[in-house]
Motif scaffolding. Structure first.
Motif, PDB file in Angstrom:
ATOM      1  N   LYS A 191      10.994   6.421  -7.473  1.00  0.00           N
ATOM      2  CA  LYS A 191      11.775   7.227  -8.418  1.00  0.00           C
ATOM      3  C   LYS A 191      11.000   7.405  -9.960  1.00  0.00           C
ATOM      4  O   LYS A 191      11.122   8.296 -10.548  1.00  0.00           O
ATOM      5  N   SER A 192      10.211   6.461 -10.200  1.00  0.00           N
ATOM      6  CA  SER A 192       9.485   6.386 -11.629  1.00  0.00           C
ATOM      7  C   SER A 192       7.934   6.546 -11.570  1.00  0.00           C
ATOM      8  O   SER A 192       7.504   7.775 -11.794  1.00  0.00           O
ATOM      9  N   CYS A 193       7.443   5.608 -11.258  1.00  0.00           N
ATOM     10  CA  CYS A 193       5.901   5.365 -11.085  1.00  0.00           C
ATOM     11  C   CYS A 193       5.323   6.407 -10.224  1.00  0.00           C
ATOM     12  O   CYS A 193       4.248   7.107 -10.648  1.00  0.00           O
ATOM     13  N   VAL A 194       5.836   6.526  -9.032  1.00  0.00           N
ATOM     14  CA  VAL A 194       5.200   7.462  -7.968  1.00  0.00           C
ATOM     15  C   VAL A 194       5.322   8.756  -8.786  1.00  0.00           C
ATOM     16  O   VAL A 194       4.311   9.754  -8.666  1.00  0.00           O
ATOM     17  N   VAL A 195       6.601   9.218  -8.935  1.00  0.00           N
ATOM     18  CA  VAL A 195       6.704  10.549  -9.373  1.00  0.00           C
ATOM     19  C   VAL A 195       6.170  10.827 -10.602  1.00  0.00           C
ATOM     20  O   VAL A 195       5.573  11.987 -10.966  1.00  0.00           O
ATOM     21  N   ASP A 196       5.980  10.050 -11.808  1.00  0.00           N
ATOM     22  CA  ASP A 196       4.933  10.272 -12.972  1.00  0.00           C
ATOM     23  C   ASP A 196       3.791  10.499 -12.600  1.00  0.00           C
ATOM     24  O   ASP A 196       3.236  11.390 -13.365  1.00  0.00           O
ATOM     25  N   ASN A 197       3.320   9.758 -11.651  1.00  0.00           N
ATOM     26  CA  ASN A 197       1.853  10.004 -11.366  1.00  0.00           C
ATOM     27  C   ASN A 197       1.504  11.064 -10.686  1.00  0.00           C
ATOM     28  O   ASN A 197       0.516  11.726 -11.036  1.00  0.00           O
ATOM     29  N   VAL A 224      -1.895   7.931  -5.854  1.00  0.00           N
ATOM     30  CA  VAL A 224      -0.720   6.976  -5.986  1.00  0.00           C
ATOM     31  C   VAL A 224      -0.038   7.190  -4.623  1.00  0.00           C
ATOM     32  O   VAL A 224       0.791   6.184  -4.374  1.00  0.00           O
ATOM     33  N   ILE A 225      -0.206   8.384  -3.957  1.00  0.00           N
ATOM     34  CA  ILE A 225       0.430   8.333  -2.552  1.00  0.00           C
ATOM     35  C   ILE A 225      -0.099   7.357  -1.414  1.00  0.00           C
ATOM     36  O   ILE A 225       0.663   6.569  -0.878  1.00  0.00           O
ATOM     37  N   ASP A 226      -1.467   7.131  -1.775  1.00  0.00           N
ATOM     38  CA  ASP A 226      -2.051   6.251  -0.623  1.00  0.00           C
ATOM     39  C   ASP A 226      -1.771   4.816  -1.155  1.00  0.00           C
ATOM     40  O   ASP A 226      -1.521   3.990  -0.374  1.00  0.00           O
ATOM     41  N   GLU A 227      -1.624   4.529  -2.418  1.00  0.00           N
ATOM     42  CA  GLU A 227      -1.188   3.280  -2.790  1.00  0.00           C
ATOM     43  C   GLU A 227       0.245   3.057  -2.266  1.00  0.00           C
ATOM     44  O   GLU A 227       0.305   1.876  -1.764  1.00  0.00           O
ATOM     45  N   LEU A 228       1.151   3.904  -2.429  1.00  0.00           N
ATOM     46  CA  LEU A 228       2.426   3.940  -1.810  1.00  0.00           C
ATOM     47  C   LEU A 228       2.645   3.666  -0.464  1.00  0.00           C
ATOM     48  O   LEU A 228       3.123   2.534   0.207  1.00  0.00           O
TER      49      LEU A 228
END
Length: 105
Positions: free
Chosen positions: A78-84, A92-96
């Motif tokens: 909700k924070s880091c991924v969306v912001d990136n 960041v999607i691959d990291e997630l």
């Protein structure tokens, strides 16, 4: 980047996340309970408790850790991924996805 997440592409281990007070307290309370449970198991081993009783407590700790992971992962998305993603950093999607695979082992 927002002030919540910082990213330095040269040093992935330098990333940080500022958490608001509510999130911080929630996570710390969960960790404190887990820490107490672990100390309890240590005491059970020292007192030569029956194996099944210890295993039951270990299962409770694993459930508490899974719950902690769910909360932390939800907050991260909700924070880091969306912001990136909003900033155009789709890596960041691959990291997630990699993180989810590690958590689900």
């Amino acid at each position: 980047m927002d002030e919540g997440c910082s990213c330095n592409k040269e040093c992935s281990s330098c990333k940080t996340k500022h958490r608001d007070e509510k999130e911080y307290k929630n996570l710390m309370n969960r960790l404190n309970r887990i820490e107490g449970q672990i100390r309890g198991i240590k005491g059970m081993v020292e007192k030569e408790a029956y194996c099944v009783e210890i295993l039951t407590q270990v299962t409770a700790i694993q459930a508490a850790l899974n719950s902690f992971n769910k909360v932390l992962l939800s907050n991260h998305i909700k924070s880091c991924v969306v912001d990136n993603i909003r900033q155009g950093n789709e890596e960041v999607i691959d990291e997630l996805l990699s993180t989810i695979q590690k958590v689900m082992k």
